[in-house]
Motif scaffolding. Structure first.
Motif, PDB file in Angstrom:
ATOM      1  N   ILE A 141      17.401  -7.059   5.127  1.00 36.30           N
ATOM      2  CA  ILE A 141      16.349  -6.780   5.804  1.00 36.30           C
ATOM      3  C   ILE A 141      15.111  -7.014   5.283  1.00 36.30           C
ATOM      4  O   ILE A 141      15.046  -7.264   4.164  1.00 36.30           O
ATOM      5  N   LEU A 142      13.965  -6.770   5.987  1.00 41.99           N
ATOM      6  CA  LEU A 142      12.536  -6.983   5.665  1.00 41.99           C
ATOM      7  C   LEU A 142      12.287  -5.779   4.957  1.00 41.99           C
ATOM      8  O   LEU A 142      12.338  -4.532   5.349  1.00 41.99           O
ATOM      9  N   ALA A 143      11.826  -5.874   3.513  1.00 41.81           N
ATOM     10  CA  ALA A 143      11.571  -4.886   2.655  1.00 41.81           C
ATOM     11  C   ALA A 143      10.413  -5.117   1.446  1.00 41.81           C
ATOM     12  O   ALA A 143      10.901  -6.230   1.032  1.00 41.81           O
ATOM     13  N   HIS A 144       9.505  -4.729   1.677  1.00 47.39           N
ATOM     14  CA  HIS A 144       8.310  -4.973   0.755  1.00 47.39           C
ATOM     15  C   HIS A 144       7.354  -4.058   0.474  1.00 47.39           C
ATOM     16  O   HIS A 144       7.252  -3.150   1.481  1.00 47.39           O
ATOM     17  N   ILE A 145       6.488  -4.199  -0.638  1.00 53.38           N
ATOM     18  CA  ILE A 145       5.506  -3.119  -0.568  1.00 53.38           C
ATOM     19  C   ILE A 145       4.456  -3.276   0.574  1.00 53.38           C
ATOM     20  O   ILE A 145       4.204  -4.340   1.336  1.00 53.38           O
ATOM     21  N   SER A 146       4.415  -1.905   1.277  1.00 54.67           N
ATOM     22  CA  SER A 146       3.684  -1.600   2.313  1.00 54.67           C
ATOM     23  C   SER A 146       4.484  -1.818   3.529  1.00 54.67           C
ATOM     24  O   SER A 146       3.816  -1.572   4.655  1.00 54.67           O
ATOM     25  N   ASN A 197      -3.952  -8.372  -0.145  1.00 54.07           N
ATOM     26  CA  ASN A 197      -3.959  -6.794  -0.202  1.00 54.07           C
ATOM     27  C   ASN A 197      -4.807  -6.376  -1.274  1.00 54.07           C
ATOM     28  O   ASN A 197      -4.247  -6.717  -2.512  1.00 54.07           O
ATOM     29  N   PRO A 198      -6.019  -5.858  -1.607  1.00 54.72           N
ATOM     30  CA  PRO A 198      -6.691  -5.464  -2.633  1.00 54.72           C
ATOM     31  C   PRO A 198      -5.946  -4.400  -3.487  1.00 54.72           C
ATOM     32  O   PRO A 198      -5.936  -4.457  -4.803  1.00 54.72           O
ATOM     33  N   GLN A 199      -5.314  -3.588  -3.139  1.00 53.24           N
ATOM     34  CA  GLN A 199      -4.531  -2.435  -3.584  1.00 53.24           C
ATOM     35  C   GLN A 199      -3.380  -3.357  -4.280  1.00 53.24           C
ATOM     36  O   GLN A 199      -3.103  -2.791  -5.526  1.00 53.24           O
ATOM     37  N   ILE A 200      -2.565  -4.063  -3.813  1.00 58.91           N
ATOM     38  CA  ILE A 200      -1.515  -4.745  -4.348  1.00 58.91           C
ATOM     39  C   ILE A 200      -2.159  -5.513  -5.635  1.00 58.91           C
ATOM     40  O   ILE A 200      -1.557  -5.529  -6.701  1.00 58.91           O
ATOM     41  N   GLU A 234       5.567   6.284 -12.080  1.00 58.31           N
ATOM     42  CA  GLU A 234       4.686   6.588 -11.064  1.00 58.31           C
ATOM     43  C   GLU A 234       3.796   5.610 -10.249  1.00 58.31           C
ATOM     44  O   GLU A 234       3.699   5.636  -9.011  1.00 58.31           O
ATOM     45  N   ASP A 235       3.931   4.328 -10.748  1.00 56.98           N
ATOM     46  CA  ASP A 235       3.468   3.266  -9.734  1.00 56.98           C
ATOM     47  C   ASP A 235       4.369   2.705  -8.700  1.00 56.98           C
ATOM     48  O   ASP A 235       3.998   2.485  -7.946  1.00 56.98           O
ATOM     49  N   MET A 236       5.736   2.924  -9.091  1.00 56.24           N
ATOM     50  CA  MET A 236       6.620   2.663  -7.926  1.00 56.24           C
ATOM     51  C   MET A 236       6.473   3.587  -6.756  1.00 56.24           C
ATOM     52  O   MET A 236       6.337   3.194  -5.625  1.00 56.24           O
ATOM     53  N   GLU A 237       6.088   4.899  -7.077  1.00 51.37           N
ATOM     54  CA  GLU A 237       5.865   5.971  -5.967  1.00 51.37           C
ATOM     55  C   GLU A 237       4.639   5.739  -5.440  1.00 51.37           C
ATOM     56  O   GLU A 237       4.491   5.758  -4.210  1.00 51.37           O
ATOM     57  N   SER A 238       3.472   5.232  -5.903  1.00 56.82           N
ATOM     58  CA  SER A 238       2.454   4.602  -5.462  1.00 56.82           C
ATOM     59  C   SER A 238       2.412   3.521  -4.471  1.00 56.82           C
ATOM     60  O   SER A 238       1.995   3.601  -3.283  1.00 56.82           O
ATOM     61  N   LEU A 239       3.273   2.600  -4.970  1.00 57.36           N
ATOM     62  CA  LEU A 239       3.852   1.413  -4.139  1.00 57.36           C
ATOM     63  C   LEU A 239       4.654   1.726  -2.929  1.00 57.36           C
ATOM     64  O   LEU A 239       4.179   1.197  -1.723  1.00 57.36           O
ATOM     65  N   LYS A 240       5.521   2.510  -3.008  1.00 55.75           N
ATOM     66  CA  LYS A 240       6.210   3.146  -1.920  1.00 55.75           C
ATOM     67  C   LYS A 240       5.237   3.791  -0.735  1.00 55.75           C
ATOM     68  O   LYS A 240       5.371   3.538   0.381  1.00 55.75           O
ATOM     69  N   ALA A 241       4.320   4.364  -1.075  1.00 55.75           N
ATOM     70  CA  ALA A 241       3.596   5.249  -0.414  1.00 55.75           C
ATOM     71  C   ALA A 241       2.451   4.457   0.296  1.00 55.75           C
ATOM     72  O   ALA A 241       1.275   4.765   0.905  1.00 55.75           O
ATOM     73  N   MET A 242       2.363   3.183  -0.109  1.00 52.82           N
ATOM     74  CA  MET A 242       1.099   2.191   0.255  1.00 52.82           C
ATOM     75  C   MET A 242       1.103   2.217   1.781  1.00 52.82           C
ATOM     76  O   MET A 242       2.036   1.915   2.565  1.00 52.82           O
ATOM     77  N   ARG A 297       0.776   0.923   5.369  1.00 53.81           N
ATOM     78  CA  ARG A 297       1.772  -0.120   5.872  1.00 53.81           C
ATOM     79  C   ARG A 297       1.001  -1.429   6.607  1.00 53.81           C
ATOM     80  O   ARG A 297       0.001  -1.178   7.111  1.00 53.81           O
ATOM     81  N   ILE A 298       1.441  -2.801   6.138  1.00 47.50           N
ATOM     82  CA  ILE A 298       0.857  -3.856   6.983  1.00 47.50           C
ATOM     83  C   ILE A 298       1.371  -3.762   8.232  1.00 47.50           C
ATOM     84  O   ILE A 298       2.426  -3.741   8.636  1.00 47.50           O
ATOM     85  N   ARG A 299       0.457  -4.161   9.229  1.00 47.39           N
ATOM     86  CA  ARG A 299       0.752  -3.903  10.777  1.00 47.39           C
ATOM     87  C   ARG A 299       0.523  -5.242  11.355  1.00 47.39           C
ATOM     88  O   ARG A 299       1.010  -5.492  12.229  1.00 47.39           O
ATOM     89  N   ASP A 300      -0.392  -6.157  10.686  1.00 47.47           N
ATOM     90  CA  ASP A 300      -0.524  -7.470  11.338  1.00 47.47           C
ATOM     91  C   ASP A 300      -0.352  -8.554  10.325  1.00 47.47           C
ATOM     92  O   ASP A 300      -0.824  -8.759   9.277  1.00 47.47           O
TER      93      ASP A 300
END
Length: 290
Positions: A172-177, A208-211, A260-268, A270-273
């Protein structure tokens, strides 16, 4: 070189880091595979729809690594929605690739690409017929494992109702955001292994500046952070590149992202475009061509 493996439901070991080959031309695929194998890659992912099965297999056969040490994957094209068409395509793939067996073969999509996100028809009965062709090839020893790609919960439930062999993998498609956590949890509950294609979000994660800030914190590249994220979710990661330097960088992912950072990345957010990175991308919980 990251070289951990994960065990499929039937006991087959699969390398958790593989080389995706979508958009690598057939005449360049063999050299890409040879370069990757020299670096240490042992998992190679292609598809009938990619048009490069021949090149990938040439690389597999000429890379100098014994066949039994490699994990080679292809996919039944999304347009094949009958037993006869799927069976014929499986035989053709084995002939084109000049291999006695594949380590994994999967249904590329529950819907033909032309209908993705344009039809409510999930092709339940047709996918059961395609699955039957995969089961027969699996039981004949032509495929060591079988699975699906881009399948949602209802698609998998439908297959499982009549399957002799339960689906082992969902790619599947699965990535940060863009992490479908509900689908990941459902597949895990069913004993399926998840594979993540396009872990760098078709390249959009690099913008993505957060990433970028998180990658800087760990002193790694953005692709390394993205790949490590999927690995820590328990998934196989399939970054795609034909560039040997990028292959080396992508394989240097032995660091650990904190909980902690994994949870932060999961909640980032979403990229929509995804721009022109993937003409075939269809989101909103649905499908993607790769």
């Amino acid at each position: 070189m990251y070289n951990e493996t994960i065990t499929l439901p039937n006991g087959i070991a699969a390398p958790k880091l593989g080389l995706g080959t979508w958009l690598i031309p057939d005449d360049a695929a063999a050299e890409a595979v040879r370069q990757a194998a020299a670096i240490g890659y042992r998992h190679f992912d292609t598809a009938q729809a990619y048009g490069n099965e021949r090149g990938v297999s040439e690389g597999v056969r000429t890379c100098g690594v014994p066949r039994e040490e490699l994990f080679v994957v292809s996919k039944v094209a999304a347009e094949h929605k009958s037993y006869a068409a799927a069976k014929q395509s499986i035989e053709k793939t084995l002939a084109v690739m000049e291999l006695d067996y594949l380590d994994l073969m999967i249904i590329h999509s529950p819907q033909p690409w032309v209908e993705v996100n344009q039809s409510e028809n999930r092709y339940f009965e047709e996918n059961r017929e395609v699955w039957r062709a995969l089961e027969d090839a699996y039981e004949a020893g032509k495929l060591r494992a079988i699975g699906v790609s881009n399948f949602l919960r209802g698609d998998i439930d439908s297959l499982r109702e009549t399957a002799r062999v339960k689906p082992m993998v969902n790619q599947i498609l699965a990535h940060i955001s863009n992490t479908p956590l509900d689908l990941i949890s459902y597949c895990a509950d069913k004993g399926m292994i998840l594979e993540a294609y396009s872990p760098v979000a078709h390249g959009e994660a690099i913008k993505n500046p957060q990433i970028a800030r998180m990658a800087e914190k760990y002193r790694v590249t953005i692709p390394q952070l993205c790949i490590r994220y999927d690995l820590q979710l328990g998934m196989i990661a399939l970054p795609k590149t034909a560039n040997p330097e990028h292959m080396k960088i992508n394989a240097a992912v032995d660091f650990v992202i904190s909980d902690e950072d994994m949870e932060s990345l999961k909640a980032m957010e979403r990229i929509r475009d995804y721009g022109e990175a993937s003409r075939f991308a269809v989101f909103g919980g649905k499908l993607n061509r790769n």
